[in-house]
Design a protein around this motif. Structure first.
Motif, mmCIF file in Angstrom:
data_model
loop_
_atom_site.group_PDB
_atom_site.id
_atom_site.type_symbol
_atom_site.label_atom_id
_atom_site.label_comp_id
_atom_site.label_asym_id
_atom_site.label_seq_id
_atom_site.Cartn_x
_atom_site.Cartn_y
_atom_site.Cartn_z
ATOM 1 N N SER A 140 0.814 -1.216 0.000
ATOM 2 C CA SER A 140 0.000 0.000 0.000
ATOM 3 C C SER A 140 0.846 1.264 0.000
ATOM 4 O O SER A 140 0.519 2.223 -0.685
ATOM 5 C CB SER A 140 -0.966 -0.017 1.186
ATOM 6 N N LEU A 141 1.943 1.256 0.734
ATOM 7 C CA LEU A 141 2.765 2.468 0.737
ATOM 8 C C LEU A 141 3.348 2.745 -0.649
ATOM 9 O O LEU A 141 3.406 3.889 -1.106
ATOM 10 C CB LEU A 141 3.894 2.362 1.765
ATOM 11 N N ILE A 142 3.751 1.650 -1.326
ATOM 12 C CA ILE A 142 4.324 1.796 -2.668
ATOM 13 C C ILE A 142 3.269 2.356 -3.622
ATOM 14 O O ILE A 142 3.545 3.240 -4.436
ATOM 15 C CB ILE A 142 4.823 0.429 -3.192
ATOM 16 N N LEU A 145 2.778 5.949 -2.897
ATOM 17 C CA LEU A 145 3.962 6.626 -3.429
ATOM 18 C C LEU A 145 3.806 6.904 -4.920
ATOM 19 O O LEU A 145 4.016 8.033 -5.394
ATOM 20 C CB LEU A 145 5.143 5.685 -3.235
ATOM 21 N N MET A 146 3.446 5.844 -5.659
ATOM 22 C CA MET A 146 3.328 5.967 -7.111
ATOM 23 C C MET A 146 2.240 6.962 -7.474
ATOM 24 O O MET A 146 2.417 7.791 -8.361
ATOM 25 C CB MET A 146 2.996 4.606 -7.727
ATOM 26 N N ALA A 149 3.187 10.467 -6.674
ATOM 27 C CA ALA A 149 4.228 10.906 -7.604
ATOM 28 C C ALA A 149 3.614 11.246 -8.954
ATOM 29 O O ALA A 149 4.023 12.190 -9.627
ATOM 30 C CB ALA A 149 5.271 9.808 -7.757
ATOM 31 N N ARG A 226 -1.332 7.080 9.453
ATOM 32 C CA ARG A 226 0.062 6.631 9.416
ATOM 33 C C ARG A 226 0.632 6.737 8.005
ATOM 34 O O ARG A 226 1.767 7.167 7.798
ATOM 35 C CB ARG A 226 0.117 5.180 9.901
ATOM 36 N N ALA A 229 1.348 10.309 7.073
ATOM 37 C CA ALA A 229 2.572 10.766 7.717
ATOM 38 C C ALA A 229 3.798 10.173 7.021
ATOM 39 O O ALA A 229 4.803 10.859 6.809
ATOM 40 C CB ALA A 229 2.554 10.377 9.195
ATOM 41 N N SER A 230 3.689 8.902 6.650
ATOM 42 C CA SER A 230 4.820 8.254 5.987
ATOM 43 C C SER A 230 5.129 8.934 4.658
ATOM 44 O O SER A 230 6.293 9.188 4.334
ATOM 45 C CB SER A 230 4.519 6.777 5.741
ATOM 46 N N PHE A 233 6.746 12.113 5.260
ATOM 47 C CA PHE A 233 8.113 11.907 5.708
ATOM 48 C C PHE A 233 9.036 11.643 4.523
ATOM 49 O O PHE A 233 10.158 12.122 4.462
ATOM 50 C CB PHE A 233 8.164 10.727 6.688
ATOM 51 N N ILE A 234 8.529 10.868 3.549
ATOM 52 C CA ILE A 234 9.337 10.589 2.372
ATOM 53 C C ILE A 234 9.498 11.847 1.517
ATOM 54 O O ILE A 234 10.421 11.972 0.729
ATOM 55 C CB ILE A 234 8.694 9.439 1.557
ATOM 56 N N GLY A 246 4.256 14.411 9.275
ATOM 57 C CA GLY A 246 5.341 13.675 8.624
ATOM 58 C C GLY A 246 6.440 14.617 8.171
ATOM 59 O O GLY A 246 7.631 14.356 8.323
ATOM 60 N N ILE A 249 8.565 15.771 11.036
ATOM 61 C CA ILE A 249 9.533 14.757 11.465
ATOM 62 C C ILE A 249 10.698 14.720 10.479
ATOM 63 O O ILE A 249 11.860 14.599 10.862
ATOM 64 C CB ILE A 249 8.857 13.377 11.566
ATOM 65 N N PHE A 253 14.357 15.217 11.475
ATOM 66 C CA PHE A 253 15.305 14.134 11.249
ATOM 67 C C PHE A 253 16.610 14.675 10.659
ATOM 68 O O PHE A 253 17.688 14.180 10.938
ATOM 69 C CB PHE A 253 14.662 13.101 10.313
ATOM 70 N N SER A 263 11.904 16.115 16.058
ATOM 71 C CA SER A 263 11.196 14.948 15.512
ATOM 72 C C SER A 263 10.414 14.216 16.595
ATOM 73 O O SER A 263 9.464 13.497 16.300
ATOM 74 C CB SER A 263 12.164 13.996 14.818
ATOM 75 N N LEU D 30 2.993 9.360 -15.782
ATOM 76 C CA LEU D 30 3.886 10.120 -14.916
ATOM 77 C C LEU D 30 4.312 11.386 -15.634
ATOM 78 O O LEU D 30 4.671 11.348 -16.813
ATOM 79 C CB LEU D 30 5.131 9.291 -14.595
ATOM 80 N N PRO D 143 4.192 4.255 13.390
ATOM 81 C CA PRO D 143 4.649 4.345 12.006
ATOM 82 C C PRO D 143 6.114 3.889 11.992
ATOM 83 O O PRO D 143 6.870 4.244 12.911
ATOM 84 C CB PRO D 143 4.535 5.831 11.673
ATOM 85 N N PHE D 145 8.713 4.716 10.530
ATOM 86 C CA PHE D 145 9.814 5.687 10.578
ATOM 87 C C PHE D 145 9.927 6.318 11.961
ATOM 88 O O PHE D 145 11.008 6.697 12.395
ATOM 89 C CB PHE D 145 9.667 6.752 9.483
ATOM 90 N N GLY D 250 6.293 -1.772 2.794
ATOM 91 C CA GLY D 250 6.175 -0.343 3.026
ATOM 92 C C GLY D 250 7.039 0.098 4.195
ATOM 93 O O GLY D 250 7.775 1.090 4.110
ATOM 94 N N LEU D 254 10.570 2.814 4.682
ATOM 95 C CA LEU D 254 10.784 3.856 5.683
ATOM 96 C C LEU D 254 12.009 3.555 6.536
ATOM 97 O O LEU D 254 12.802 4.439 6.859
ATOM 98 C CB LEU D 254 9.543 3.971 6.577
ATOM 99 N N ILE D 257 15.194 4.290 4.746
ATOM 100 C CA ILE D 257 15.487 5.732 4.668
ATOM 101 C C ILE D 257 16.119 6.200 5.981
ATOM 102 O O ILE D 257 17.150 6.861 5.995
ATOM 103 C CB ILE D 257 14.204 6.531 4.384
ATOM 104 N N LEU D 272 12.006 7.741 -7.760
ATOM 105 C CA LEU D 272 10.886 8.680 -7.814
ATOM 106 C C LEU D 272 11.389 10.106 -7.905
ATOM 107 O O LEU D 272 10.899 10.904 -8.698
ATOM 108 C CB LEU D 272 10.031 8.530 -6.561
ATOM 109 N N ARG D 275 12.656 10.710 -11.334
ATOM 110 C CA ARG D 275 11.765 10.316 -12.426
ATOM 111 C C ARG D 275 12.395 9.237 -13.302
ATOM 112 O O ARG D 275 12.281 9.251 -14.509
ATOM 113 C CB ARG D 275 11.402 11.509 -13.305
#
Lengths: 296, 323, 337, 312
Positions: A140-142, A145-146, A149, A226, A229-230, A233-234, A246, A249, A253, A263, D30, D143, D145, D250, D254, D257, D272, D275
């Motif tokens: 799910s995070l990926i 992300l996509m 983006a 969450r 926030a992630s 954070f990214i 996020g 933090i 960081f 943080s 994209l 979380p 991170f 996922g 984190l 990173i 990402l 690109r």
């Protein structure tokens, strides 16, 4: 029939309406109350942020930057000299809005997919669930992300991204009890009485799985907050200078070696919200789960 | 024989089931393998057999709660299986069902009053006020007080829920009721309450029943005629007194003699026949019953016996009773 | 038979078992007493909630400890009182000297262990048998309960057996250590009638072959008539009538027993007048004072609702005892609970 | 068994096809022209056209799609737009780090979670049970991170037991030191999930009829727990471990990173940022493949634990 039944003995206290079911679940579980109260306090603080925040969250103050906690700045200041407490309060609004709007949409869309798919069954169900599996085969995070983006980081897009990651889970959450309820005789009775499929789903199945979906909703709200926030954070959250937990933090960081509090405070804030929601939802789930309670 | 309320001919339903790991194979469950029977108006017809014989499937196929693969069902001459959506809805008012498990047959989140007025609302029967009045009358008819209207199912005992289930089936004034083991889940003392209730309703409302049960005693008491099913087929049919006096099919006899009687001088026949009971997934070749039949002959292993009508509404499928 | 003169194998004396619901303790058994001789089959019969299964679980020491307790009474088995025995001592008795079989053959066997293993297990823990010896003995047991091709099926899993066959496996398991007492809790209720007849036959046969006593719990009076030597009818946590099986069916005396017999539609004759018992069994938490059956009883008198009668022998037959102040008036001394 | 695996893999083909299609669509929508990305802002029009030709992005979309599928199946995922190296090589370089971390996190999570959940179930409503339940709830509220930063602060920055950054040097000791904190971070969150599932599944199993049967046979309670209950209770745990992989992936992004550890997570974030869409495509396929593979493993595990599935 001459025999009349005067007294109707109550066998087991089981809630009738799903709202009562939820209330009873609350009463069965002290942790849910604690979770609810903490969560409501956070919501209230977020709503009152414009009134109670000591500073403007965007006001920079070059003179007092990276200050530790003090009487003037309870939680210290960041590298632009902005007040951490004020940013936290404003950040809460953002987290809560993104989380709740995305989960409500996922609940609505995924829930509908799940109920219809489970009720219709057969090949239709097979295809729909296969499609949901494809969605689920992206972590799910990926996926978030996509999507962010692709669409660009804004509040609306974050909501879309997070909702997308939760649709397939909600479809599954709604489908399983639908199938269980569908097998029960009273649904067959509805069909025998000539009720339309729409009526059966809306009037007879939905109220039976409502409590379960709402409880899972509270747990997924925790996940959504969450995830938001992630992503922040990214670096894929709502763009700076807007305050997001996020993002705070992330900034903290970068200064972790000398200003750890930067943080730590937002970290604790996220933890508190997620933990309170999990306490709320988990206790309710225990009380509602038929497996742990022993049948309807 | 009174004019038939329901005629069923050659009803068939096979289920495909996938089983196995690692390699799943598709097996065919021959739940209904061409059954035919007739229910007279105002009569109770018993459908008897052990678990997995297809009796419940038969009841549901007649109502099209399960779509049968093949066959004919005629309700007062009208073809049920050919009925379109609207006709079927109209037919549903005339044919209802009562279930076995009183705990699963009522929606736990629906007040009894709602459950009883909803069918009338859906079918546009009466004004809202009338519906409530009729629901209250129905409750009285099944022996429950008016205040049950505002209660939820969990506030009632099993027997009371069964009464509510019966009241719900009556809301649309049906003429035929499929009763699927309506007393099997109940305690003995409650069983007879419900049986008496059903009997009273039948007399007062001239109802016809398809009464599905595994309990020969209950069927003997409630029905006028019956059919015995074994692995998806009817093996014997006829009027109750005749069948109980002289069962023709060895399976009917076995069922009768194995049914316990509350009399220590008539202990149940302790069966000597052992071995696994075959299932409808893979019924034995020839007569399905030959593996357990004390009279099995060579032919029984090879050919399924033809249906032999014997007059007086009796019929049997057994090589011992060929005309 | 000298059974009558010997000391009974099992003797329950005023057993009171309580369950906790909603913070309060309620008696599910209100002073149950009976004696069981070696080789005897006693049928405990009654409707759901009458306490027949609780009786068996109390004897086995298998009541859930969190919300149940034996509040009073004694369970004497082969000269020992089982009430208050340590868990380890009870464990050594269970499956060894007292065995139990249950109603649901589909869920009573562990799905992930082979049938042979589960049968051999009692031998392992009570006889110290291991490996081939245990396997041979278990195989013999499966043969005895007439599992076809037992040797081939030894390593099969429960789901590969039908309900009737699983119940045979349960019986083999229960009999592995040749127990003195078998508690059978509705062992044929979940089975089809023809399979029920087979299992009843098997139980009767093995009982005499092994020389055990048996308590057979059922709600089915027909089954009682077929298998029991003696019958105890239970209602709302107490025995209301007990007699030898012939005597009980010939002269049902308690109004409940009598009414119950008239509610059963019979297979062997036309039942002209089916009677119904009005109302329903009261819940544990709302037991009426006085005779528990009084609210549903046709013979009810004012006094019945005030005084709970004791189980008293009939003048004509000392072994036939009834708990009813109307039907067994001579001995109905008032007793307040 | 091999036949089954082959069949299951074949069943995964439609899923993988759908995944590839989604990846293709995503990559095309994209923002940004890949050719522009590679050549930079100062590129001439001619150079851009040439680059588009080389990348194949000037072809009709249907043709691109067909090429994409064909290449994906043959493992030709193109070259990184940033480094110019084949994507397979880029991914292959960091994959071992991610596998190390994931596997050790799963092992740690199971080693902590299963005994804790079992113990908690056995002492239902005792103080220990409450602590374990609340503790695991707290664990899964973190979380990844946040917990990573806290671990980093405590053990690397304050106590200096572990290195602050990187996957470590070459020696096994260095590698172990470097993987410890990330593993603990992921493992504890996973242990929280496993504890909860084990507990509720154990409670359910302990209430089953066959446990009562075993007690009625006089089987010692220790044996009932290990032989009769645990195996049945583990069936849902396997499901959760399988489902958890998505979350784990996922979380490992984190974690990588925060600990600045190389792996798929770091790679995807930098792809990402830059690109680098060929790398992104490749990674999506790797992730999807991993999940399909784990689903297969989960199913096979069922077969070993649960005889009802194994034979019929």
């Amino acid at each position: 029939m001459t025999e009349s039944i005067a007294a109707v003995p109550v066998e087991r206290p089981a809630a009738a309406h799903w709202l009562l079911q939820l209330r009873r679940a609350f009463n069965a579980n002290a942790t849910s109350w604690v979770g609810l109260v903490v969560f409501l306090v956070i919501v209230a603080l977020a709503l009152l942020a414009p009134l109670i925040a000591p500073y403007d969250p965007l006001d920079q103050d070059i003179i007092s930057r990276l200050e530790g906690p003090s009487a003037a700045h309870w939680f210290g200041t960041d590298s632009y000299g902005r007040d951490t407490l004020s940013r936290l309060l404003w950040g809460a609004r953002l987290s809560l809005v993104i989380g709740s709007v995305s989960i409500l949409s996922a609940m609505l869309i995924g829930g509908t997919i799940g109920i219809v798919s489970g009720y219709v069954g057969g090949k239709f169900d097979l295809v729909v669930m296969q499609a949901m599996d494809v969605l689920l085969s992206f972590p799910s995070l990926i996926m978030g992300l996509m999507v962010v983006a692709m669409l660009g980081p804004s509040m609306g897009n974050l909501i879309i991204a997070i909702a997308l990651t939760a649709i397939a889970p909600f479809a599954r959450i709604a489908r399983a009890p639908t199938i269980a309820v569908k097998e029960r005789d009273y649904i067959e009775a509805c069909r025998a009485l000539g009720y339309s499929d729409l009526r059966i789903m809306a009037v007879h199945i939905l109220p039976n799985i409502m409590a379960e979906i709402l409880v899972m909703g509270s747990l997924w709200l925790a996940t959504a907050i969450r995830t938001e926030a992630s992503l922040s954070f990214i670096g894929l959250g709502v763009r700076p200078p807007v305050a997001t937990w996020g993002g705070m933090i992330r900034e903290g960081f970068e200064n972790i070696l000398d200003s750890a509090w930067l943080s730590i405070f937002p970290s604790l804030a996220i933890l508190l919200v997620v933990f309170s929601l999990n306490m709320l939802g988990d206790g309710l789930r225990d009380a509602i789960d038929p497996k742990l309670r022993g049948g309807e | 024989m009174p004019e038939p309320m329901l005629e069923v001919a050659g009803l068939r339903k096979f289920f495909e089931v996938k089983r196995g790991f690692p390699r799943a194979t598709t097996v065919t469950v021959r739940a209904l393998d061409g059954i035919s029977f007739t229910v007279g108006a105002g009569q109770s017809f018993g459908l008897v057999g052990e678990s997995g014989c297809g009796k419940s499937t038969a009841g549901r196929a007649v109502l099209r709660l399960i779509e049968p693969d093949e066959g004919r069902v005629a309700f007062k001459g009208e073809d049920v299986l050919a009925a379109g959506k609207e006709r079927l809805r109209a037919l549903r008012r005339k044919m209802q069902i009562v279930f076995q498990d009183p705990y699963a047959s009522l929606n736990p989140r629906r007040m009894i009053g709602k459950a009883l007025t909803e069918p009338m609302r859906v079918h546009g029967v009466g004004a809202p006020g009338e519906r409530v009045a009729r629901a209250e009358l129905l409750l009285a008819e099944v022996g429950l007080p008016k205040n049950a209207m505002t209660r939820y199912p969990h506030e009632f005992s099993g027997g009371q829920r069964q009464r509510i289930g019966i009241a719900r089936a009556l809301t649309l004034e049906p003429e035929l009721i499929v009763a699927d083991e309506p007393v099997s889940a109940l305690d003995v003392s409650i069983q007879s309450q419900i049986l008496l209730l059903l009997q009273g309703l039948q007399e007062r409302r001239r109802l016809s029943f398809i009464f599905i049960s595994h309990d020969l005693g209950v069927v003997r008491y409630f029905c006028q005629s019956m059919a015995v099913m074994y692995l998806g087929r009817i093996v014997e049919t006829g009027p109750i007194p005749a069948i109980f006096k002289e069962p023709l099919h060895p399976y009917t006899k076995m069922l009768r003699d194995a049914s316990p009687v509350p009399d220590p001088t008539r202990k149940v026949a302790m069966l000597r026949i052992e071995g696994e009971v075959p299932s409808a997934v893979n019924p034995p070749a020839g007569c399905h019953f030959h593996t357990r039949c004390p009279h099995a002959m060579e032919i029984c292993r090879k050919a399924y016996p033809e249906w032999t009508p014997l007059g007086d509404g009796r019929g049997v499928a057994c090589h011992l009773h060929k005309v | 038979m000298s059974a009558a003169t010997e000391a009974p194998l099992l003797e329950l004396d005023g057993l009171v078992t309580e369950f906790r619901t909603g913070g309060a303790w309620h008696a599910a058994l209100r002073g149950v007493s009976f004696a069981l001789a070696r080789n005897e089959t006693l049928a405990l019969v009654g409707e759901s909630g009458c306490g027949k299964s609780v009786t068996a679980l109390s004897i086995m020491g298998l009541l859930p400890p969190a919300n149940s307790r034996i509040a009073a009474g004694r369970i004497r088995f082969a000269g020992r009182d089982l009430v208050g025995l340590s868990e380890e001592a009870m464990r050594k008795l269970r499956g060894n000297e007292i065995s139990m079989i249950f109603q649901e053959p589909m869920t009573s066997l562990n799905p992930v262990l082979t049938v042979g293993f589960q049968v051999a297990e009692s031998l392992r823990y009570h006889r110290g048998m291991e490996g081939q010896a245990a396997r041979r003995a278990a195989l013999e047991l499966l043969d005895q309960v007439k599992i076809p091709a037992a040797a081939q099926r030894f390593d099969d899993y429960p789901h590969q057996f039908s309900g009737g066959m699983r119940q045979r496996v349960m019986i083999a398991m229960a009999l592995a250590c040749r127990p003195k007492l078998l508690l059978a809790d509705e062992p044929t209720t979940a089975l089809d009638v023809t399979i029920q007849a087979q299992v009843l036959a098997l139980l009767a046969e093995l009982k005499s072959a092994y020389g055990m006593a048996m308590i057979f719990i059922t709600h089915n009076l027909g089954v009682v008539a077929s298998i029991a030597d003696r019958v105890a009818v239970m209602y709302a946590g107490a025995i209301v009538e007990t007699a030898a099986v012939d005597e009980l069916f010939a002269r049902p005396t308690h109004p409940y027993t009598e009414a119950l017999l008239r509610t059963i539609p019979r297979v062997d004759e036309d039942s002209a007048g089916l009677a119904a018992i009005p109302g329903q069994v009261p819940p544990l938490s709302a037991m009426p004072p006085g005779c528990r059956f009084a609210p549903r009883c046709a013979l009810r008198e004012a006094e019945c609702e005030a005084t709970d009668p004791a189980l008293a022998p009939l003048p004509a037959a000392a072994d036939h005892r009834v708990r009813c102040r109307v039907r067994a008036p001579a001995t109905a001394a008032p007793r307040h609970a | 068994m091999i036949g089954y695996i082959v069949k299951r893999l074949l069943l995964a083909v439609p899923t993988l096809w759908a995944v590839l299609t989604i990846v293709f669509v995503l990559a095309r929508v994209l923002p940004g022209d890949p050719a522009q990305t590679i050549l930079g802002d100062q590129a001439t029009q001619e150079a851009l056209v040439a680059m588009r030709h080389r990348l194949g992005t000037d072809k009709p979309i249907a043709e691109q799609y067909a090429d994409f599928l064909a290449n994906a199946v043959r493992g030709r995922w193109g070259d990184s737009l940033v480094t110019g190296k084949p994507v397979l090589e880029e991914v292959g370089k960091v994959l071992p780090y991610s596998i190390d971390l994931t596997v050790s996190a799963i092992v740690l999570g199971a080693l902590i979670g299963v005994p804790l959940g079992t113990w908690s179930a056995l002492h239902r409503n005792a103080a220990f049970d409450y602590i374990a339940r609340l503790g695991s709830l707290l664990g899964l509220s973190f979380p990844a991170f946040v917990s990573a930063i806290m671990l980093l602060l405590a053990f690397a920055i304050e106590l200096r037991w572990f290195p602050v950054i990187g996957a470590g040097g070459s020696g096994p000791w260095e590698r172990l030191r470097a993987i410890t904190l990330p593993t603990v971070n992921l493992g504890i969150i996973m242990a929280a999930y496993v504890t909860r599932v084990t507990r509720s599944s154990m409670l359910e199993v302990l209430g089953e009829d066959y446990i009562r049967t075993a007690r009625a046979k006089g089987v010692p309670s220790r044996v009932i727990l290990w032989r009769h209950a645990l195996r049945n209770a583990l069936i849902p745990v396997v499901t959760v471990v399988g489902l958890y992989l998505g979350i784990l992936i996922g979380n490992s992004v984190l974690t990588e990173i925060v600990f600045n550890r190389s792996g798929l997570g770091k790679l995807i974030v930098s792809a990402l940022d830059q690109r680098d869409y060929t790398v992104l495509q490749g990674m999506m396929v790797v992730y999807a493949f991993a999940i399909v593979l784990v689903n297969l493993l989960t199913d096979l595990t069922y077969g070993f634990i649960d005889p009802r599935i194994k034979r019929q």
